[in-house]
Design a protein around this motif. Structure first.
Motif, mmCIF file in Angstrom:
data_model
loop_
_atom_site.group_PDB
_atom_site.id
_atom_site.type_symbol
_atom_site.label_atom_id
_atom_site.label_comp_id
_atom_site.label_asym_id
_atom_site.label_seq_id
_atom_site.Cartn_x
_atom_site.Cartn_y
_atom_site.Cartn_z
ATOM 1 N N GLY A 186 -5.872 -0.942 -13.749
ATOM 2 C CA GLY A 186 -6.516 -0.201 -12.665
ATOM 3 C C GLY A 186 -7.376 0.881 -13.270
ATOM 4 N N GLU A 187 -8.352 1.344 -12.492
ATOM 5 C CA GLU A 187 -9.288 2.320 -13.062
ATOM 6 C C GLU A 187 -8.608 3.674 -13.274
ATOM 7 N N LEU A 188 -9.341 4.546 -13.962
ATOM 8 C CA LEU A 188 -8.839 5.885 -14.271
ATOM 9 C C LEU A 188 -8.412 6.593 -12.975
ATOM 10 N N GLY A 189 -7.237 7.175 -12.974
ATOM 11 C CA GLY A 189 -6.761 7.926 -11.812
ATOM 12 C C GLY A 189 -6.212 7.060 -10.693
ATOM 13 N N SER A 190 -6.075 5.743 -10.939
ATOM 14 C CA SER A 190 -5.557 4.882 -9.865
ATOM 15 C C SER A 190 -4.047 5.066 -9.702
ATOM 16 N N GLY A 191 -3.362 5.471 -10.762
ATOM 17 C CA GLY A 191 -1.920 5.694 -10.629
ATOM 18 C C GLY A 191 -1.079 4.912 -11.632
ATOM 19 N N LYS A 192 -1.684 4.443 -12.702
ATOM 20 C CA LYS A 192 -0.939 3.650 -13.691
ATOM 21 C C LYS A 192 0.183 4.475 -14.324
ATOM 22 N N THR A 193 -0.160 5.675 -14.773
ATOM 23 C CA THR A 193 0.870 6.505 -15.405
ATOM 24 C C THR A 193 1.931 6.917 -14.387
ATOM 25 N N THR A 194 1.498 7.178 -13.169
ATOM 26 C CA THR A 194 2.446 7.504 -12.094
ATOM 27 C C THR A 194 3.437 6.349 -11.900
ATOM 28 N N PHE A 195 2.923 5.121 -11.913
ATOM 29 C CA PHE A 195 3.770 3.941 -11.753
ATOM 30 C C PHE A 195 4.782 3.851 -12.908
ATOM 31 N N VAL A 207 2.371 -1.389 -20.464
ATOM 32 C CA VAL A 207 1.089 -1.277 -21.166
ATOM 33 C C VAL A 207 -0.019 -0.945 -20.177
ATOM 34 N N GLU A 208 -0.562 0.287 -20.290
ATOM 35 C CA GLU A 208 -1.761 0.641 -19.525
ATOM 36 C C GLU A 208 -2.984 0.141 -20.275
ATOM 37 N N TRP A 209 -4.030 -0.199 -19.556
ATOM 38 C CA TRP A 209 -5.269 -0.756 -20.137
ATOM 39 C C TRP A 209 -4.940 -1.923 -21.063
ATOM 40 N N THR A 211 0.856 -1.176 0.000
ATOM 41 C CA THR A 211 0.000 0.000 0.000
ATOM 42 C C THR A 211 0.889 1.222 0.000
ATOM 43 N N THR A 212 0.665 2.115 -0.970
ATOM 44 C CA THR A 212 1.438 3.353 -1.024
ATOM 45 C C THR A 212 0.531 4.494 -0.580
ATOM 46 N N THR A 213 1.141 5.545 -0.053
ATOM 47 C CA THR A 213 0.333 6.657 0.472
ATOM 48 C C THR A 213 0.681 7.989 -0.202
ATOM 49 N N SER A 214 1.433 7.929 -1.294
ATOM 50 C CA SER A 214 1.733 9.155 -2.054
ATOM 51 C C SER A 214 2.165 8.743 -3.460
ATOM 52 N N PRO A 215 2.048 9.655 -4.424
ATOM 53 C CA PRO A 215 2.540 9.351 -5.769
ATOM 54 C C PRO A 215 4.023 8.972 -5.749
ATOM 55 N N GLY A 216 4.801 9.673 -4.914
ATOM 56 C CA GLY A 216 6.233 9.395 -4.845
ATOM 57 C C GLY A 216 6.515 7.963 -4.407
ATOM 58 N N GLU A 217 5.701 7.450 -3.476
ATOM 59 C CA GLU A 217 5.895 6.060 -3.028
ATOM 60 C C GLU A 217 5.580 5.073 -4.134
ATOM 61 N N THR A 218 4.558 5.389 -4.917
ATOM 62 C CA THR A 218 4.225 4.504 -6.045
ATOM 63 C C THR A 218 5.352 4.539 -7.069
ATOM 64 N N GLU A 219 5.911 5.729 -7.303
ATOM 65 C CA GLU A 219 7.033 5.840 -8.240
ATOM 66 C C GLU A 219 8.242 5.048 -7.731
ATOM 67 N N SER A 255 -8.377 8.706 -0.592
ATOM 68 C CA SER A 255 -7.442 9.838 -0.730
ATOM 69 C C SER A 255 -6.172 9.425 -1.470
ATOM 70 N N ASP A 256 -5.025 9.453 -0.816
ATOM 71 C CA ASP A 256 -3.767 9.180 -1.520
ATOM 72 C C ASP A 256 -3.282 7.742 -1.330
ATOM 73 N N SER A 257 -4.129 6.882 -0.817
ATOM 74 C CA SER A 257 -3.749 5.489 -0.606
ATOM 75 C C SER A 257 -4.042 4.645 -1.838
ATOM 76 N N ARG A 258 -3.087 3.821 -2.195
ATOM 77 C CA ARG A 258 -3.283 2.915 -3.325
ATOM 78 C C ARG A 258 -2.762 1.542 -2.937
ATOM 79 N N PHE A 259 -3.524 0.513 -3.290
ATOM 80 C CA PHE A 259 -3.105 -0.863 -3.069
ATOM 81 C C PHE A 259 -2.505 -1.377 -4.380
HETATM 82 P P1 ADP Z 1 -3.953 6.584 -14.316
HETATM 83 O O1 ADP Z 1 -2.823 6.503 -15.295
HETATM 84 O O2 ADP Z 1 -4.230 5.265 -13.642
HETATM 85 O O3 ADP Z 1 -5.196 7.189 -14.882
HETATM 86 P P2 ADP Z 1 -2.423 8.707 -13.056
HETATM 87 O O4 ADP Z 1 -1.107 8.139 -12.622
HETATM 88 O O5 ADP Z 1 -2.470 9.514 -14.301
HETATM 89 O O6 ADP Z 1 -3.496 7.519 -13.105
HETATM 90 O O7 ADP Z 1 -3.034 9.613 -11.899
HETATM 91 C C1 ADP Z 1 -3.035 9.215 -10.555
HETATM 92 C C2 ADP Z 1 -3.402 10.426 -9.729
HETATM 93 O O8 ADP Z 1 -3.519 10.070 -8.359
HETATM 94 C C3 ADP Z 1 -2.336 11.519 -9.818
HETATM 95 O O9 ADP Z 1 -2.966 12.770 -9.760
HETATM 96 C C4 ADP Z 1 -1.502 11.253 -8.561
HETATM 97 O O10 ADP Z 1 -0.840 12.410 -8.107
HETATM 98 C C5 ADP Z 1 -2.595 10.826 -7.592
HETATM 99 N N1 ADP Z 1 -2.132 9.989 -6.471
HETATM 100 C C6 ADP Z 1 -2.407 10.223 -5.168
HETATM 101 N N2 ADP Z 1 -1.886 9.280 -4.383
HETATM 102 C C7 ADP Z 1 -1.254 8.403 -5.205
HETATM 103 C C8 ADP Z 1 -0.528 7.192 -4.968
HETATM 104 N N3 ADP Z 1 -0.366 6.660 -3.723
HETATM 105 N N4 ADP Z 1 -0.013 6.556 -6.036
HETATM 106 C C9 ADP Z 1 -0.197 7.042 -7.285
HETATM 107 N N5 ADP Z 1 -0.891 8.163 -7.574
HETATM 108 C C10 ADP Z 1 -1.420 8.851 -6.550
#
Ligand code: ADP
Ligand code: MG
Length: 137
Positions: free
Chosen positions: A32-41, A103-105, A4-12, A127-131
């Motif tokens: 993962g669904e839209l906004g879950s953090g795929k691109t962030t990963f 590959v997203e989606w 479980t990550t609690t910030s975008p930086g942790e997911t990165e 909020s900012d938690s992601r599994f």
């Molecule tokens: P996707 O590609 O799945 O649509 P994005 O990576 O584009 O998702 O967006 C994820 C959004 O969620 C960003 O705005 C990011 O800052 C935010 N966010 C908040 N918490 C997290 C987290 N723990 N891990 C990844 N993204 C997070």
């Protein structure tokens, strides 16, 4: 493994850890669904592999290909696809040549894409938690 990550930086950072285990030819699906953090990963993995500069969503293009420290990294987003025709696969194939591919989606490409080495799944947990689960295939 799961985390479980609690910030975008942790997911990165988690993605950068995975990236250390990857080699040319490896395919990683990121679901993962839209906004879950795929691109962030994928951004974290790209930076871990030495891609400098911005890593943005290829939602409105077929994909991006970046030069990393030792390997090229491709980033595809199949959001717009419902299955892949031979012509569409022809457009995608060069991204798989001599590269690590994220590959997203991936659902639309299930029958056409090379088998993935890792499958990543990301779920919102408020909020900012992601599994995040990472399975070696
Ligand atoms: P996707 O590609 O799945 O649509 P994005 O990576 O584009 O998702 O967006 C994820 C959004 O969620 C960003 O705005 C990011 O800052 C935010 N966010 C908040 N918490 C997290 C987290 N723990 N891990 C990844 N993204 C997070
Ligand atoms: Mg995305």
């Amino acid at each position: 493994m799961t985390r479980t990550t609690t910030s975008p930086g942790e997911t990165e950072a988690l993605a950068a850890e995975l990236a250390e285990r990857l080699a040319t030819g490896d395919v990683v699906t990121v679901s993962g669904e839209l906004g879950s953090g795929k691109t962030t990963f994928v951004r974290g993995a790209c930076h871990g592999l030495g891609v400098d500069g911005p890593v943005t969503s290829p939602t409105f293009t077929i994909g991006h290909r970046y030069r990393g420290r030792n390997v090229d990294v491709s980033h595809l987003d199949l959001y717009r696809f419902r299955g892949l025709s031979a012509a569409e696969w022809g457009d995608l194939e060069p991204y798989f040549d001599d590269a690590i591919v994220f590959v997203e989606w991936p659902e639309a490409g299930e029958d056409a894409l090379p088998p993935p080495r890792f499958a990543v799944r990301i779920e919102h947990r408020g909020s900012d938690s992601r599994f995040v689960s990472i399975d070696e295939c």
